[in-house]
Design an enzyme around this catalytic site. Structure first.
Site, PDB file in Angstrom:
ATOM      1  N   ASP A   1       0.752  -1.253   0.115  1.00 20.63           N
ATOM      2  CA  ASP A   1      -0.052  -0.017  -0.129  1.00 20.63           C
ATOM      3  C   ASP A   1       0.801   1.334  -0.041  1.00 20.63           C
ATOM      4  O   ASP A   1       1.625   1.403   1.111  1.00 20.63           O
ATOM      5  CB  ASP A   1      -0.919   0.036   1.234  1.00 20.63           C
ATOM      6  CG  ASP A   1      -1.825   1.268   1.075  1.00 20.63           C
ATOM      7  OD1 ASP A   1      -2.903   1.324   0.723  1.00 20.63           O
ATOM      8  OD2 ASP A   1      -1.439   2.279   2.168  1.00 20.63           O
TER       9      ASP A   1
ATOM     10  N   TYR B   1       3.879   9.591   0.190  1.00 17.66           N
ATOM     11  CA  TYR B   1       5.003   8.738   0.992  1.00 17.66           C
ATOM     12  C   TYR B   1       6.234   9.032   0.847  1.00 17.66           C
ATOM     13  O   TYR B   1       7.310   8.978   1.516  1.00 17.66           O
ATOM     14  CB  TYR B   1       4.538   7.309   0.960  1.00 17.66           C
ATOM     15  CG  TYR B   1       3.036   6.993   1.681  1.00 17.66           C
ATOM     16  CD1 TYR B   1       2.204   7.999   2.092  1.00 17.66           C
ATOM     17  CD2 TYR B   1       2.712   5.726   1.338  1.00 17.66           C
ATOM     18  CE1 TYR B   1       1.025   7.588   2.493  1.00 17.66           C
ATOM     19  CE2 TYR B   1       1.273   5.361   1.718  1.00 17.66           C
ATOM     20  CZ  TYR B   1       0.544   6.227   2.369  1.00 17.66           C
ATOM     21  OH  TYR B   1      -0.875   6.138   2.910  1.00 17.66           O
TER      22      TYR B   1
ATOM     23  N   LYS C   1      -2.048   6.258  -4.588  1.00 14.78           N
ATOM     24  CA  LYS C   1      -2.971   7.140  -4.269  1.00 14.78           C
ATOM     25  C   LYS C   1      -2.729   8.760  -5.079  1.00 14.78           C
ATOM     26  O   LYS C   1      -1.570   8.961  -4.790  1.00 14.78           O
ATOM     27  CB  LYS C   1      -3.290   7.360  -2.584  1.00 14.78           C
ATOM     28  CG  LYS C   1      -3.482   6.185  -2.001  1.00 14.78           C
ATOM     29  CD  LYS C   1      -3.198   6.415  -0.419  1.00 14.78           C
ATOM     30  CE  LYS C   1      -3.560   4.923   0.445  1.00 14.78           C
ATOM     31  NZ  LYS C   1      -2.044   4.291   0.412  1.00 14.78           N
TER      32      LYS C   1
ATOM     33  N   HIS D   1      -6.580  10.442  -2.420  1.00  6.99           N
ATOM     34  CA  HIS D   1      -5.894  10.281  -1.059  1.00  6.99           C
ATOM     35  C   HIS D   1      -6.962  11.006  -0.103  1.00  6.99           C
ATOM     36  O   HIS D   1      -7.272  10.536   1.136  1.00  6.99           O
ATOM     37  CB  HIS D   1      -4.521  10.806  -1.376  1.00  6.99           C
ATOM     38  CG  HIS D   1      -3.770  10.167  -0.108  1.00  6.99           C
ATOM     39  ND1 HIS D   1      -2.316  10.098  -0.199  1.00  6.99           N
ATOM     40  CD2 HIS D   1      -3.950   9.990   1.252  1.00  6.99           C
ATOM     41  CE1 HIS D   1      -1.963   9.771   1.080  1.00  6.99           C
ATOM     42  NE2 HIS D   1      -2.861   9.378   1.738  1.00  6.99           N
TER      43      HIS D   1
END
Length: 326
Positions: free
Chosen positions: A44, A49, A78, A111
């Site tokens: 994921d 990130y 996302k 997101h």
């Protein structure tokens, strides 16, 4: 119970995946490869990130070593807040695909239901929350884009074969209902914060009625937020007497009990860890079961306490009050 959940699309999402939020870039490739080696099939990730290139290296290493094929894996990413304009959706997806070294995603989420002003990838990537971090008073800069416009751009990418399933993160019932009313393509998955202090019973019931699968993030609650100053040690659900008592009764760790509670409710989870032993523990949830009474005890810890709330952290961290759940 099975270690996968079937989606309305017919695809099967693993019940336990590896969340790579907050894994350092210098660790990500090895952690992802280790995770695949011990049995993980869901990674994921997200643009925000900042470690998708390294996650892609880990995936590539695992495939090259013959541990898995691409088809064995479920990879999620996302769409970030700054790419909600329809013309920015495809380039954002293609950037994630390039970084991950993939031809398609199994799942692509919006997101947040937050539309921010566009920041070109060549200027800053990931864009983050600030429009201009170097400004005298940096802040988020809103750019109001109807969710349906972003969604329809994602639908086109699904038709093009770049995405197998579409999803949304951090949405509530009203937004999901409006999305279903606005498009023939409904979300396959909703990903939200979900743990014993935030059980979200009504949201889960609504999604079950709509055949939308729910993935919970921050499955251990406060644990995800200690390192970034968004939770106190005293807020740890795995340190509760109730959790420890159940763990002793079933011969598992308190963390395993909390995660078993989540998957036994019918929600998948994406816990993050960098330790190989914890990777194994987090995956070892399918050879024991919690009783109805134990499930009720854990659900009874609910406080409607949300740790990941832009209405709180937006102002503290990004000088912008931005509630979305009220």
């Amino acid at each position: 119970m099975s270690d996968v959940f079937q989606l309305c699309s017919g695809d099967k999402i693993p019940a336990v995946g590896l969340g790579i939020w907050k894994i350092d870039v210098d660790q990500t490739a090895s952690v992802v490869r280790d995770a695949i080696d011990v049995g993980y099939r869901h990674i994921d990730s997200a643009c925000d990130y900042g470690n998708e290139i390294q996650a892609g290296e880990g995936i590539s290493n695992a495939i090259s070593a013959g541990l898995v094929t691409r088809e064995d894996l479920w990879v999620t990413s996302k769409l970030w807040n700054t790419f909600h304009r329809p013309e920015h959706v495809r380039p954002a997806l293609e950037k994630s695909l390039q970084d991950l070294g993939l031809d398609y995603l199994d799942l692509y989420h919006i997101h947040f239901p937050i539309s921010l002003a566009y920041v070109a990838p060549e200027k800053r990537y990931p864009p983050g929350w600030f429009f201009d971090p170097d400004a005298d008073e940096p802040a988020m800069k809103e750019d109001l884009v109807p969710i349906i416009e972003t969604w329809q751009a994602m639908v086109e990418l699904k038709k093009a074969g770049l995405i197998r399933n579409l999803g949304v993160c951090n949405f509530g019932v009203s937004l999901i209902r409006d999305l279903i009313a606005s498009s023939p393509e409904k979300p396959s998955v909703l990903q939200v914060e979900l743990h014993p202090y935030l059980t979200q019973e009504k949201l889960l019931r609504f999604c079950a009625e709509q055949d939308i699968h729910v993935t919970g993030f921050s499955s251990l609650g406060a644990q995800s937020y200690f390192s970034i100053g968004m939770a106190e040690e005293s807020e740890s659900v795995i340190d509760r007497a109730e959790t420890k008592s159940i763990a002793e009764a079933v011969g598992r760790t308190p963390a395993q009990v909390v995660m078993r509670w989540a998957v036994q409710r019918g929600t998948s989870i994406v816990p993050k860890t960098t330790k190989k032993q914890r990777l194994i523990e987090n995956l070892s949830l399918f050879d024991f079961e919690l009783s109805e009474e134990q499930m009720k005890t854990i659900s009874g810890l609910n406080q409607n306490h949300r740790f990941n709330d832009p209405g709180s952290f937006g102002e503290k961290a990004f000088n912008t009050f931005y509630p979305i759940y009220e």
